[in-house]
Motif scaffolding. Structure first.
Motif, PDB file in Angstrom:
ATOM      1  N   ARG A 299       0.948  -1.069  -0.002  1.00 50.78           N
ATOM      2  CA  ARG A 299      -0.004  -0.179  -0.011  1.00 50.78           C
ATOM      3  C   ARG A 299       0.948   1.374  -0.163  1.00 50.78           C
ATOM      4  O   ARG A 299       0.451   2.292  -0.590  1.00 50.78           O
ATOM      5  CB  ARG A 299      -0.860  -0.061   1.194  1.00 50.78           C
ATOM      6  CG  ARG A 299      -1.844   1.168   1.211  1.00 50.78           C
ATOM      7  CD  ARG A 299      -2.797   0.971   2.342  1.00 50.78           C
ATOM      8  NE  ARG A 299      -3.733  -0.157   2.295  1.00 50.78           N
ATOM      9  CZ  ARG A 299      -4.945   0.174   1.700  1.00 50.78           C
ATOM     10  NH1 ARG A 299      -4.980   1.288   0.619  1.00 50.78           N
ATOM     11  NH2 ARG A 299      -5.667  -0.993   1.214  1.00 50.78           N
TER      12      ARG A 299
ATOM     13  N   ASP B 238       3.091   3.522  -6.138  1.00 48.91           N
ATOM     14  CA  ASP B 238       1.892   3.510  -6.748  1.00 48.91           C
ATOM     15  C   ASP B 238       2.277   3.630  -8.249  1.00 48.91           C
ATOM     16  O   ASP B 238       3.009   4.498  -8.836  1.00 48.91           O
ATOM     17  CB  ASP B 238       1.094   4.888  -6.027  1.00 48.91           C
ATOM     18  CG  ASP B 238       0.182   5.129  -6.964  1.00 48.91           C
ATOM     19  OD1 ASP B 238      -0.403   4.330  -7.638  1.00 48.91           O
ATOM     20  OD2 ASP B 238      -0.331   6.363  -6.747  1.00 48.91           O
TER      21      ASP B 238
ATOM     22  N   ILE C  20      -2.191   4.746  -3.874  1.00 51.43           N
ATOM     23  CA  ILE C  20      -2.214   3.456  -3.079  1.00 51.43           C
ATOM     24  C   ILE C  20      -0.873   2.634  -4.077  1.00 51.43           C
ATOM     25  O   ILE C  20      -1.247   2.444  -5.077  1.00 51.43           O
ATOM     26  CB  ILE C  20      -3.503   2.768  -3.390  1.00 51.43           C
ATOM     27  CG1 ILE C  20      -4.559   3.484  -2.182  1.00 51.43           C
ATOM     28  CG2 ILE C  20      -3.122   1.239  -2.494  1.00 51.43           C
ATOM     29  CD1 ILE C  20      -5.968   2.468  -2.536  1.00 51.43           C
TER      30      ILE C  20
ATOM     31  N   ASP D 172       0.960  -0.480  -5.372  1.00 52.16           N
ATOM     32  CA  ASP D 172       0.113  -1.643  -6.024  1.00 52.16           C
ATOM     33  C   ASP D 172       1.205  -2.544  -6.403  1.00 52.16           C
ATOM     34  O   ASP D 172       2.442  -2.736  -6.379  1.00 52.16           O
ATOM     35  CB  ASP D 172      -0.677  -1.268  -7.080  1.00 52.16           C
ATOM     36  CG  ASP D 172       0.048  -0.340  -8.127  1.00 52.16           C
ATOM     37  OD1 ASP D 172       1.000  -0.422  -8.408  1.00 52.16           O
ATOM     38  OD2 ASP D 172      -0.794   0.710  -8.401  1.00 52.16           O
TER      39      ASP D 172
ATOM     40  N   GLN E 104     -10.459  -4.878   4.270  1.00 52.96           N
ATOM     41  CA  GLN E 104      -9.288  -3.630   4.902  1.00 52.96           C
ATOM     42  C   GLN E 104      -9.558  -2.993   6.238  1.00 52.96           C
ATOM     43  O   GLN E 104      -9.397  -1.886   6.377  1.00 52.96           O
ATOM     44  CB  GLN E 104      -9.223  -2.505   3.520  1.00 52.96           C
ATOM     45  CG  GLN E 104      -8.556  -3.311   2.466  1.00 52.96           C
ATOM     46  CD  GLN E 104      -7.159  -3.790   2.561  1.00 52.96           C
ATOM     47  OE1 GLN E 104      -6.606  -3.200   3.235  1.00 52.96           O
ATOM     48  NE2 GLN E 104      -6.957  -4.799   1.803  1.00 52.96           N
TER      49      GLN E 104
ATOM     50  N   ASN F 213      -5.934  -3.598   7.870  1.00 49.22           N
ATOM     51  CA  ASN F 213      -4.940  -3.434   6.856  1.00 49.22           C
ATOM     52  C   ASN F 213      -4.595  -4.600   6.041  1.00 49.22           C
ATOM     53  O   ASN F 213      -3.474  -5.143   5.569  1.00 49.22           O
ATOM     54  CB  ASN F 213      -3.387  -3.063   7.636  1.00 49.22           C
ATOM     55  CG  ASN F 213      -3.475  -1.824   8.193  1.00 49.22           C
ATOM     56  OD1 ASN F 213      -4.012  -1.092   7.755  1.00 49.22           O
ATOM     57  ND2 ASN F 213      -3.035  -1.827   9.552  1.00 49.22           N
TER      58      ASN F 213
ATOM     59  N   PHE G 246      -4.851  -3.210  -5.158  1.00 52.62           N
ATOM     60  CA  PHE G 246      -3.471  -3.595  -5.646  1.00 52.62           C
ATOM     61  C   PHE G 246      -3.063  -4.000  -6.983  1.00 52.62           C
ATOM     62  O   PHE G 246      -2.049  -4.501  -7.355  1.00 52.62           O
ATOM     63  CB  PHE G 246      -3.032  -4.661  -4.414  1.00 52.62           C
ATOM     64  CG  PHE G 246      -2.997  -4.230  -3.306  1.00 52.62           C
ATOM     65  CD1 PHE G 246      -2.345  -3.295  -2.614  1.00 52.62           C
ATOM     66  CD2 PHE G 246      -3.838  -4.798  -2.237  1.00 52.62           C
ATOM     67  CE1 PHE G 246      -2.441  -2.803  -1.291  1.00 52.62           C
ATOM     68  CE2 PHE G 246      -4.009  -4.372  -0.806  1.00 52.62           C
ATOM     69  CZ  PHE G 246      -3.356  -3.587  -0.494  1.00 52.62           C
TER      70      PHE G 246
END
Length: 97
Positions: free
Chosen positions: A15, A19, A25, A27, A56, A59, A73
């Motif tokens: 996370r 990104d 986020i 991935d 989620q 986490n 993701f």
């Protein structure tokens, strides 16, 4: 990938790692983009915190489907690409559940 007891394992919390699509986020494709760098560091194994489908609330540790990737993701095909590209560099993938 080394099979000796002196392998280098690098833990990634996807996370916040990289990104790739600008949604804020990290991935799986972000991890793929950094595989060359991780290989240069001497990493033998990536330890990924959960990327499975999850509500989620914890986490990602509250996994709802061990057979699918959480869309935040990426996709299952993104995971297969990550595994394949990592393997070509001698890097294994270890999944945290």
């Amino acid at each position: 990938m080394k099979t000796e007891r002196n392998s280098v394992i690098y833990q990634i919390y996807p996370r916040s790692f990289q990104d790739s699509n600008g949604d804020g986020i990290g991935d799986l494709n972000g991890i793929r983009y950094r595989l060359g760098y991780l290989s240069q560091l001497g990493v033998d194994m990536l330890w990924l915190t959960p990327v499975y489908a999850s509500p989620q609330r914890d986490n990602g540790y509250d996994i709802s489907n061990y057979h699918d990737i959480d869309p935040a993701f990426g996709s299952f095909s993104d995971m297969l690409a990550l595994i394949s590209e990592a393997a070509t560099l001698g890097i294994g993938i270890m999944m945290d559940i």
